[in-house]
Design an enzyme around this catalytic site. Structure first.
Site, short mmCIF file in Angstrom:
data_model
loop_
_atom_site.label_atom_id
_atom_site.label_comp_id
_atom_site.label_asym_id
_atom_site.label_seq_id
_atom_site.Cartn_x
_atom_site.Cartn_y
_atom_site.Cartn_z
N ASN A 80 -4.70 6.10 -2.08
CA ASN A 80 -4.45 6.43 -0.67
C ASN A 80 -3.97 7.87 -0.49
OD1 ASN A 80 -5.24 4.09 0.66
ND2 ASN A 80 -3.32 3.05 0.18
N SER A 104 0.84 -1.21 0.00
CA SER A 104 0.00 0.00 0.00
C SER A 104 0.86 1.25 0.00
CB SER A 104 -0.85 0.07 1.27
OG SER A 104 -1.55 -1.11 1.47
N GLU A 108 -4.78 -0.72 -8.87
CA GLU A 108 -3.91 0.41 -9.18
C GLU A 108 -2.58 -0.22 -9.60
OE1 GLU A 108 -3.19 4.61 -6.81
OE2 GLU A 108 -3.65 2.86 -5.66
N HIS A 145 -1.71 -3.01 -6.90
CA HIS A 145 -2.37 -2.65 -5.64
C HIS A 145 -3.87 -2.95 -5.75
CE1 HIS A 145 -3.58 0.66 -2.58
NE2 HIS A 145 -3.28 -0.44 -1.96
P1 NAD Z 1 -2.65 -9.78 6.58
O1 NAD Z 1 -2.02 -9.53 7.90
O2 NAD Z 1 -4.07 -10.20 6.51
O3 NAD Z 1 -1.80 -10.92 5.80
C1 NAD Z 1 -0.40 -10.91 5.71
C2 NAD Z 1 0.08 -12.36 5.56
O4 NAD Z 1 1.48 -12.34 5.25
C3 NAD Z 1 -0.09 -13.21 6.84
O5 NAD Z 1 -0.81 -14.38 6.55
C4 NAD Z 1 1.35 -13.52 7.24
O6 NAD Z 1 1.50 -14.80 7.85
C5 NAD Z 1 2.06 -13.46 5.90
N1 NAD Z 1 3.49 -13.28 6.00
C6 NAD Z 1 4.19 -12.51 6.86
N2 NAD Z 1 5.50 -12.64 6.64
C7 NAD Z 1 5.65 -13.52 5.62
C8 NAD Z 1 6.76 -14.07 4.94
N3 NAD Z 1 7.99 -13.74 5.26
N4 NAD Z 1 6.54 -14.93 3.95
C9 NAD Z 1 5.28 -15.29 3.59
N5 NAD Z 1 4.18 -14.79 4.20
C10 NAD Z 1 4.37 -13.92 5.19
O7 NAD Z 1 -2.37 -8.47 5.72
P2 NAD Z 1 -3.17 -7.93 4.43
O8 NAD Z 1 -4.18 -6.95 4.86
O9 NAD Z 1 -3.55 -9.08 3.57
O10 NAD Z 1 -2.02 -7.07 3.72
C11 NAD Z 1 -1.04 -7.67 2.90
C12 NAD Z 1 -0.43 -6.63 1.98
O11 NAD Z 1 -1.46 -6.02 1.20
C13 NAD Z 1 0.27 -5.48 2.70
O12 NAD Z 1 1.39 -5.09 1.94
C14 NAD Z 1 -0.78 -4.38 2.69
O13 NAD Z 1 -0.23 -3.09 2.77
C15 NAD Z 1 -1.42 -4.62 1.35
N6 NAD Z 1 -2.78 -4.09 1.18
C16 NAD Z 1 -3.71 -4.24 2.18
C17 NAD Z 1 -5.01 -3.74 1.99
C18 NAD Z 1 -6.06 -3.90 3.04
O14 NAD Z 1 -7.09 -3.21 2.97
N7 NAD Z 1 -5.88 -4.77 4.02
C19 NAD Z 1 -5.34 -3.12 0.77
C20 NAD Z 1 -4.39 -3.02 -0.23
C21 NAD Z 1 -3.10 -3.51 -0.01
#
Ligand code: NAD
Length: 294
Positions: free
Chosen positions: A193, A122, A155, A143
């Protein structure tokens, strides 16, 4: 690589975004390899995908046969070797730069030289992450928005070195996944964002300064500006810690005090009142309908 040549997609990180990305990729006839640092996260993701597909079947947007076929196309990867043969790997792990850097190092050791590397970050610089790999030209930001099966946009963010072929392949892939794309250059917060978070932060300032209450601020933006959710309701949905961290990225990355996070937002995060996921944020979710907390 033309997008039609993309057949196998690796997804690293099986949390709320990773499961959604695997879901839409499998429905788009792609072979998906799903990997997480925690094997139980992959199990949980598969259960979530199954449930979300059930909902789509009951609404009639997906057939029962397509549901089965999509689930059959998702394979658990036990380790990075399970990503061999991927044409693109989309990283959707925890938003920490050192985690993402380490993931790409392991991915590179497992995939071929033509594999595209994409990140769902993000806020972390695509240019910087790409420069840490052996293929900055084939590195790009994809994104997605939450919930991925519902939200129509990806995005697409080009780092300074991302080549035209990679951009074209990824834009085509997003279209195959049923998503519209909006192209953004690589600057803090990208586009959505950069625009959304200052609005949410300003809504918190409006509350902090006593200009309006939680209910009146959300009501003003819903009924007066035709937003489907009020900004404080939306902040709770996104997570107040996420909102704060994106404001910090904007403040540091653009060096402009107009992006300073509202002290009330900081206080909610310090209290652990992170929004829906914590059961309490600007609203208290232990009651129905949720009750404003101020
Ligand atoms: P989340 O916490 O739900 O999931 C993250 C996952 O990554 C977890 O299952 C964790 O175990 C895993 N993980 C951590 N370290 C790891 C590693 N070394 N190798 C493999 N897996 C690993 O988080 P999320 O909300 O799914 O966010 C994930 C990404 O998406 C982030 O970069 C976030 O900024 C981005 N994002 C989130 C949103 C949102 O609204 N939540 C929207 C757009 C982008």
């Amino acid at each position: 690589m033309p997008d039609a040549a993309i057949q196998r997609v690796g997804v690293v990180g099986a949390g709320q975004m990773g499961n959604g990305i695997a879901h839409v990729a499998a429905l788009a006839d792609l072979d998906v390899r799903l990997l997480d640092a925690k094997p139980e996260a992959v199990e949980k993701a598969l259960a979530t995908i199954g449930k979300n597909l059930d909902r789509q079947v009951s609404k009639g947007s997906v057939t029962a046969a397509d549901r089965e076929a999509a689930l059959g196309r998702i394979t658990k990867a036990r380790d990075y070797a399970g990503l061999a043969g991927c044409d693109i790997v989309i990283e959707a792990a925890t938003e920490r730069e050192e985690i993402k850097r380490a993931i790409f190092k392991s991915v590179i050791a497992a995939v071929g030289p033509d594999c595209i590397l994409a990140t769902n970050t993000s806020s972390i610089s695509i240019t910087r992450l790409g420069a840490g790999t052996d293929r900055p030209g084939k590195f790009i930001g994809m994104h997605f928005f939450n919930p991925v099966p519902v939200m129509k946009l990806v995005e697409v963010i080009r780092g300074i070195a991302t080549d035209d072929a990679t951009y074209a392949a990824v834009a085509g892939l997003a279209a195959r996944m049923g998503k519209a794309t909006a192209l953004a250059e690589d600057f803090p917060g990208f586009m959505a964002n950069r625009i959304l978070m200052p609005m949410i932060n300003e809504a918190v300032y409006t509350l902090y300064e006593g200009v309006g209450t939680i209910s009146s601020i959300d009501c003003a933006m819903k009924l007066g500006c035709n937003h489907p959710m009020g900004p404080l309701e939306l902040a709770d949905f996104i997570g107040l810690d996420t909102c704060l961290s994106i404001m910090q990225v904007l403040l540091e990355g653009l060096s402009d005090t107009k992006y300073r996070p509202c002290p009330l937002l900081v206080k909610y995060v310090e209290a652990g009142w992170l929004g829906r996921k914590a059961g309490r944020g600007f609203y208290d979710y232990s009651v129905t309908p949720p009750r404003p907390t101020r």
